[in-house]
Design a protein around this motif. Sequence first.
Motif, PDB file in Angstrom:
ATOM      1  N   GLU A 167       0.906  -1.037  -0.559  1.00 24.75           N
ATOM      2  CA  GLU A 167       0.118   0.208  -0.115  1.00 24.75           C
ATOM      3  C   GLU A 167       1.212   1.335   0.271  1.00 24.75           C
ATOM      4  OE1 GLU A 167      -3.200  -0.615   3.293  1.00 24.75           O
ATOM      5  OE2 GLU A 167      -1.713  -2.467   3.523  1.00 24.75           O
ATOM      6  N   HIS A 220       3.180   0.072   3.356  1.00 24.44           N
ATOM      7  CA  HIS A 220       2.834  -1.447   4.091  1.00 24.44           C
ATOM      8  C   HIS A 220       2.904  -2.427   3.299  1.00 24.44           C
ATOM      9  CE1 HIS A 220       0.153   1.046   7.010  1.00 24.44           C
ATOM     10  NE2 HIS A 220       1.460   1.652   6.874  1.00 24.44           N
ATOM     11  N   ASN A 247       2.123  -5.817   2.699  1.00 21.00           N
ATOM     12  CA  ASN A 247       1.565  -7.434   3.164  1.00 21.00           C
ATOM     13  C   ASN A 247       2.268  -8.310   2.406  1.00 21.00           C
ATOM     14  OD1 ASN A 247      -1.004  -5.975   4.136  1.00 21.00           O
ATOM     15  ND2 ASN A 247      -0.828  -4.347   2.686  1.00 21.00           N
ATOM     16  N   GLU A 251       1.531  -7.746   7.995  1.00 18.84           N
ATOM     17  CA  GLU A 251       2.565  -6.862   7.573  1.00 18.84           C
ATOM     18  C   GLU A 251       3.224  -5.983   7.616  1.00 18.84           C
ATOM     19  OE1 GLU A 251      -2.461  -4.372   6.932  1.00 18.84           O
ATOM     20  OE2 GLU A 251      -0.659  -1.755   6.658  1.00 18.84           O
TER      21      GLU A 251
END
Length: 728
Positions: A224, A351, A353, A478
Amino acid sequence: MTKNSRRYDVIAAAKSWSLHDTPAQQLTADINEIFGEHTFNMEVMREKLPKDVLQSLQDTIDKGKPLDPKLADVVAMAMKEWAVEHGSTHFTHWFQPLTGSTAEKHDSFVTPNAGGGAVAKFSGKDLIQGEPDASSFPSGGIRATFEARGYTAWDPTSPAFIIKNHHGATLCIPTAFASWTGEALDNKIPLLRSMEALNQQAQRALALFEVTNVHKVYTTVGAEQEYFLVDEEFFYRRPDLVTTGRTLFGAKPPRGQELEDHYFGSIPERVLAYMTDVEYQSYRLGVPVKTRHNEVAPGQYEIAPIFENSNLAADHQQIMMQIMKNTARKYGLVCLLHEKPFAGINGSGKHNNWSMSTDSGMNLLEPGETPHDNMQFLFFCAAVIQAVDEYQDLLRASVAAAANDHRLGANEAPPAIMSIFLGDQLTDIFEQIERGKPESSKSKDLLGLGSPVLPHLPRHAGDRNRTSPFAFTGNKFEFRAVGASQSISFPNVVLNTIVAAAIDELTSAVETKLQAKMPFEQALHAVLKEVIGKHKRIIFNGDGYTEEWQQEAARRGLFNLRNTLEAVERLHESRNAKLFEKYHVLNARELEARAEIMFDQYFKTVNIEAETSAMMAQTMILPAAVRYLHDLATTVNVAKQSGVNPNGVVKTLNEVNGLVDEFKTALDKLLVVNADLGGDTVHEKAYHMRDKVLPAMNAVRAIASKLEKALPDDNWPLPVYSEMLFVK
Ligand code: ADP
Ligand code: MG
C-alpha cells in the motif's frame, strides 16, 4: 514596506488551476479489455509463439525450470514484432540498481542493412543479455573502475512491457543486473534468491504435513503506497522540495491534521482525475491497482494494488511509482514519495503485506475458521514469530534510510522497535499452546448495529492496531516500516530469508523428534511450545507509540535502533552475514556492498539537505528578515521625526533583531559543520552528518519557524504549509 507579491501570484495560480485545462480523455474503458494490453503477456505469447516454445517458457515462469537459450531467438522475434506493432522504436533492459530506483538505456531496433537502408532487428542475444556501462551505478566497492563491466540478464518471469511517450514507445525488458564476476549489483537477484530459499524450506515443511500436491511455494506481496500531492506552482518555489523531496523549512500551520477530517474524506476532483489516470495506465501495464483513498494528513493519499508474487510485485511497484510521478505533472501537481515531506505532519510509508502461497493455491497464513486446530497454519505463523524475533535488527536495517528516520522512532508510525501484533485470537491460541494443547479459538461473533434495517456484520477476530510495525492482518503479515520512496525489494529479501531460516529450523526440530519415534502431533506441539516460550517477547498488542512501550521493550531486551546508522551497523554483523550466506541470498561481499551503499546514501542525502538548507537560509530567509528590520527601523525614525512615540515598533524591532541574531549564529554554525566532512571514509562522513550536521540544520530550522511567524506575510519568500497542504 517591501512587498514580495510573488508568493501571492503563486497561490493565485495554484488556486485557479482548472481540470478543464487538461485535454479531456476517455479513461473509462472496460478493465478486462485494457488490462495488460501493454505487456507481453500469456495471451500475446499464445498468439505469437509456437506451441513448444510457449510450453518451455511457461515451465520457466511457473516451475522455475532453466530456459533453453536456443528459444531466445524465437521469443525475441515475437516480442519485437509485438512491440513494433505498438509503435516501439527502441528497447531497453530495465533493471533495479542499488540506488533503489530503476535504470534503463535505450537502444534502437534499427540496424543498417547492406542496401543502405535499415531494418528493425532484435535477436535472442539482445533479449537475454545486455552490457550497460556499469561504472556509474553504486557497487559498494564490488566493482573497481578498471572492471567496469556489468551484465543485465532477462528475467522471463516478469513480462516485458511498453512505455509510451508523446512521440513513440519503448519496449522494456525486466532484467537482473550483475558484475562481470557474477555478483548481484541490483535488487532483483537477491529477491529471486530469497524466494528460492523460502520455496525449498517451505516445501520441506509441507512434506511433514503430508501435503503432496505442491511443486512451488512463493511469497506474495501487496504494497500500500502513501504519497502527497502538491500543486507544482508551490513545488517550484521551494528549492528544498525540488532538490531534496522534503521541506527543510516551514512552521507548523494553525490547522494540521487535528480535525481528522481528511482520512477517507471525499477525494478532491483534480486528485480523483489524477488517480483515475494513474490507474488507467497501471492497468494497461498489468499492474493490478485496487484501492484509492485519502490518507490521514491533508494532501496525503494512498493507492494499493492486489497482491502478487513478490518478484512481480516489486517490479510493478517501481512501475507504479514512475507512473504516479509522471502523471502528476499532467494535472499541475507534483507527487511526493518522500517519507516525510512536511515536519509535524504524518509521514508516508508503504505497508508491505506479505504471505506465502503454494502453486496449488493455498495461502500458508490462512488460519481458517478454527485456527487452534489448524496446526499447519500455526507452524508457519510460529516460524514468522521466531524469524522476526531472531532478526529484528535485520528487519529494521532493511528499511534504514535518512528519509525514513523521520518516521521510525520519531514518535510516529511505526516505532523503530520491531514487534509483532498478533491480535487477541492468535495470542490466546499461542498462550494455550504454551500451557498445553490448544482447545478453542475465540470466536468471530456477529456485530449487531442496533437497527433492524442494518445487516449484522461478521466481526473480525482481532481489532486493527495501527501502531505496530509488523501486524498479523487476517491471512498475511503487514510490515509497515517500509518507507514510501523505497524499493520493496530489500525488505522482502530480508523477510523471505529470515522466515526461510526459521522454517528450516522448525522443520529440522520436528524431524529430529520424529526420528526419536515421537508421534507427529506431539512433536509438532513440543516444537511450537518451545518457539513460543522463547520468542513471545516479540509479541506486543498494545500501543507502540507510548513511552511505556519503549521502556517495556528495553526490559524485554528488544532492539531499539533509532536511526539508520545504528541499524546499518547491524546489517553486516557476522551472524547476519552468515544467514545470508547460508541460504545463498547474498555472499559476504554483496552484503558488505549494500551496507557501504547505505552509509554512502545516508551521507549524501543529509549533505545535500544541509547545503540546500544553508543556501535557502542565506539567500531567501535572512534577506527577508533583514528587509523587515529595515522597514521597522525606518518606521521608528519617521515616527520620531513626526513626534509620535513608536513604542510598539521599537519592541517589534528588538524582537525581530534578536531572532535575526540567533538565526545568523545558527546559520554560521551550519556553514562551519557543512564545510567539514568529518573524515575521509564514508563511515566518518555519515556519522558527521548524523551527529553534527543534522542538529545544526534543525537549529536553523527552529529559528526560521519563529521568523516565519514574525515576518509580514507578504514578505515571506516561501510557500507555507497551509498553502501547500490545503490549496487543492
Ligand atoms: P487492509 O489493509 O485494509 O486489511 P486488504 O485486505 O485489502 O486491506 O489488503 C491490503 C493489501 O494487502 C492489498 O494490497 C492486498 O492485495 C494485500 N494482500 C491481501 N492478501 C495478501 C496476501 N495473501 N499476500 C500478500 N498481500 C496480500
Ligand atoms: Mg493495510
